[in-house]
Design an enzyme around this catalytic site. Structure first.
Site, PDB file in Angstrom:
ATOM      1  N   SER A   1       6.128  -2.033  -1.028  1.00  0.00           N
ATOM      2  CA  SER A   1       6.072  -1.612  -2.427  1.00  0.00           C
ATOM      3  C   SER A   1       7.497  -1.489  -2.953  1.00  0.00           C
ATOM      4  CB  SER A   1       5.391  -0.230  -2.495  1.00  0.00           C
ATOM      5  OG  SER A   1       5.507   0.327  -3.784  1.00  0.00           O
TER       6      SER A   1
ATOM      7  N   TYR B   1       4.745   8.841   0.443  1.00  0.00           N
ATOM      8  CA  TYR B   1       4.396   7.426   0.210  1.00  0.00           C
ATOM      9  C   TYR B   1       5.642   6.570   0.427  1.00  0.00           C
ATOM     10  CZ  TYR B   1       2.409   3.302  -2.138  1.00  0.00           C
ATOM     11  OH  TYR B   1       1.948   2.031  -2.438  1.00  0.00           O
TER      12      TYR B   1
HETATM   13  P1  NDP Z   1      -6.783  -0.509  -4.018  1.00  0.00           P
HETATM   14  O1  NDP Z   1      -7.021   0.961  -3.972  1.00  0.00           O
HETATM   15  O2  NDP Z   1      -7.482  -1.321  -5.050  1.00  0.00           O
HETATM   16  O3  NDP Z   1      -7.069  -1.149  -2.596  1.00  0.00           O
HETATM   17  C1  NDP Z   1      -6.812  -0.487  -1.401  1.00  0.00           C
HETATM   18  C2  NDP Z   1      -7.629  -1.145  -0.315  1.00  0.00           C
HETATM   19  O4  NDP Z   1      -7.335  -0.482   0.924  1.00  0.00           O
HETATM   20  C3  NDP Z   1      -9.124  -1.028  -0.551  1.00  0.00           C
HETATM   21  O5  NDP Z   1      -9.729  -2.262  -0.284  1.00  0.00           O
HETATM   22  C4  NDP Z   1      -9.560   0.004   0.472  1.00  0.00           C
HETATM   23  O6  NDP Z   1     -10.876  -0.284   0.945  1.00  0.00           O
HETATM   24  C5  NDP Z   1      -8.556  -0.248   1.581  1.00  0.00           C
HETATM   25  N1  NDP Z   1      -8.483   0.881   2.506  1.00  0.00           N
HETATM   26  C6  NDP Z   1      -8.100   2.151   2.268  1.00  0.00           C
HETATM   27  N2  NDP Z   1      -8.251   2.913   3.378  1.00  0.00           N
HETATM   28  C7  NDP Z   1      -8.729   2.090   4.333  1.00  0.00           C
HETATM   29  C8  NDP Z   1      -9.091   2.266   5.687  1.00  0.00           C
HETATM   30  N3  NDP Z   1      -8.995   3.458   6.292  1.00  0.00           N
HETATM   31  N4  NDP Z   1      -9.566   1.205   6.391  1.00  0.00           N
HETATM   32  C9  NDP Z   1      -9.682  -0.002   5.786  1.00  0.00           C
HETATM   33  N5  NDP Z   1      -9.345  -0.236   4.509  1.00  0.00           N
HETATM   34  C10 NDP Z   1      -8.874   0.796   3.796  1.00  0.00           C
HETATM   35  O7  NDP Z   1      -5.201  -0.670  -4.155  1.00  0.00           O
HETATM   36  P2  NDP Z   1      -4.217  -1.929  -4.238  1.00  0.00           P
HETATM   37  O8  NDP Z   1      -4.950  -3.192  -4.200  1.00  0.00           O
HETATM   38  O9  NDP Z   1      -3.307  -1.651  -5.352  1.00  0.00           O
HETATM   39  O10 NDP Z   1      -3.382  -1.706  -2.902  1.00  0.00           O
HETATM   40  C11 NDP Z   1      -3.213  -2.679  -1.902  1.00  0.00           C
HETATM   41  C12 NDP Z   1      -1.868  -2.473  -1.240  1.00  0.00           C
HETATM   42  O11 NDP Z   1      -0.824  -2.696  -2.181  1.00  0.00           O
HETATM   43  C13 NDP Z   1      -1.626  -1.066  -0.678  1.00  0.00           C
HETATM   44  O12 NDP Z   1      -0.979  -1.161   0.563  1.00  0.00           O
HETATM   45  C14 NDP Z   1      -0.700  -0.431  -1.706  1.00  0.00           C
HETATM   46  O13 NDP Z   1       0.102   0.578  -1.154  1.00  0.00           O
HETATM   47  C15 NDP Z   1       0.119  -1.656  -2.127  1.00  0.00           C
HETATM   48  N6  NDP Z   1       0.780  -1.501  -3.435  1.00  0.00           N
HETATM   49  C16 NDP Z   1       0.062  -1.313  -4.577  1.00  0.00           C
HETATM   50  C17 NDP Z   1       0.697  -1.109  -5.780  1.00  0.00           C
HETATM   51  C18 NDP Z   1      -0.020  -0.810  -7.053  1.00  0.00           C
HETATM   52  O14 NDP Z   1       0.635  -0.461  -8.048  1.00  0.00           O
HETATM   53  N7  NDP Z   1      -1.334  -0.958  -7.125  1.00  0.00           N
HETATM   54  C19 NDP Z   1       2.167  -1.138  -5.878  1.00  0.00           C
HETATM   55  C20 NDP Z   1       2.815  -1.362  -4.611  1.00  0.00           C
HETATM   56  C21 NDP Z   1       2.142  -1.542  -3.455  1.00  0.00           C
HETATM   57  P3  NDP Z   1     -12.011   0.790   1.297  1.00  0.00           P
HETATM   58  O15 NDP Z   1     -11.763   2.004   0.444  1.00  0.00           O
HETATM   59  O16 NDP Z   1     -13.282   0.080   0.976  1.00  0.00           O
HETATM   60  O17 NDP Z   1     -11.855   1.039   2.759  1.00  0.00           O
END
Ligand code: NDP
Length: 250
Positions: free
Chosen positions: A143, A156
């Site tokens: 990030s 974070y």
């Molecule tokens: P979302 O919340 O839309 O997606 C997060 C995903 O992680 C979901 O599919 C969720 O699935 C999964 N997840 C969470 N906990 C678990 C677990 N224990 N086991 C398996 N899967 C898990 O967020 P984003 O798409 O934005 O985030 C994706 C990545 O991008 C992350 O690493 C985030 O830190 C990074 N990021 C995002 C930014 C933003 O502004 N959105 C900026 C910078 C980085 P489920 O709950 O079904 O398990």
């Protein structure tokens, strides 16, 4: 039409929403077979159904990446179910912001377990497979918060800084095995990620930031960066991709 990833298999964690879901669709559009991990089985099954319905190949495997045996079963299941493992996108993540003093320490554990340990478990399971075949590509979601720290996001920041440090060390370890490592560092992307925050001060801060930025990144913008990294020729290792919305200051 031939896709740039025809015949390749890519496993994606956190594929039930946001960047992971968009990445699965974008990789499938380039011809990759995709394995999808997340806890919300209904969401990844529906996504796999959509990809298959569009003529692609996808396998949904309900996975909590914080459970080492589930993480391993996902990676190995991707290889067995789809016939190989060319890429792993460690995308699952959570962002629970707030001041360190008075924080819910369960939130820290969740971030460390998903953002760091989940990524480590999946990587550990993928390395023997990629090492044996002499090629592979691991894409880790860091990030802007892995480069710029801010009050209210210290833990974070710690996890995403960790992703960056780990990825560079790993890159140096596995390059001789033909395995490439990329970190992708998004700025503010319009996904569910911010919505898990419950502290009013954090929710207000997020709203303010959204207003300051204007047009946020969409999950598809980051999926395109991941596709870019994964579609380079074997001798090209894209190590780092930082993508902000144009209006984001820090
Ligand atoms: P979302 O919340 O839309 O997606 C997060 C995903 O992680 C979901 O599919 C969720 O699935 C999964 N997840 C969470 N906990 C678990 C677990 N224990 N086991 C398996 N899967 C898990 O967020 P984003 O798409 O934005 O985030 C994706 C990545 O991008 C992350 O690493 C985030 O830190 C990074 N990021 C995002 C930014 C933003 O502004 N959105 C900026 C910078 C980085 P489920 O709950 O079904 O398990």
């Amino acid at each position: 039409m031939a896709g740039k990833l025809d015949g390749q298999v890519v496993a994606i964690t956190g594929a039930s929403s946001g960047i992971g879901e968009a990445t699965a669709l974008a990789l499938a559009a380039e011809g990759a077979s995709v394995a999808l991990a997340a806890r919300r089985a209904d969401r990844i099954e529906a996504l796999a159904g959509k990809i298959t319905g569009d003529g692609g190949k996808a396998l949904a495997i309900e996975t909590d990446v914080t459970d080492e045996s589930q993480a391993r079963a996902f990676v190995e299941g991707a290889k067995e179910g789809l016939g190989g493992l060319d890429g792993l996108v460690n995308n699952a993540g959570v962002m629970l912001l707030g001041p360190v003093a008075g924080a819910e320490t369960d939130d820290w554990r969740r971030m460390i377990e998903v953002n760091l340990l989940g990524l480590l478990y999946c990587t550990h399971a993928a390395l023997p497979i990629m090492g044996a075949q002499g090629s592979g590509h691991i894409v880790n979601l860091s990030s802007v918060a892995g480069r710029m720290a801010a009050a209210g996001s210290a833990v974070y920041n710690m996890t995403k800084w960790g992703v960056g440090g780990f990825s560079e060390g790993l890159r140096q370890e596995v390059l001789h095995a033909g395995v490439r490592v990329t970190i992708v560092e998004p700025g503010f992307v319009d996904t569910e990620l911010q919505g898990h925050n419950e502290l009013e001060i954090v929710k207000d801060g997020i709203k303010k930031m959204e207003k300051q930025i204007g047009d946020l990144l969409q999950a598809e913008d980051i999926a395109a960066a991941i596709v870019y990294a994964l579609t380079q020729p074997q001798h090209v290792s894209v190590n780092e991709v930082l993508v902000r919305p144009t209006g984001q200051q820090r």
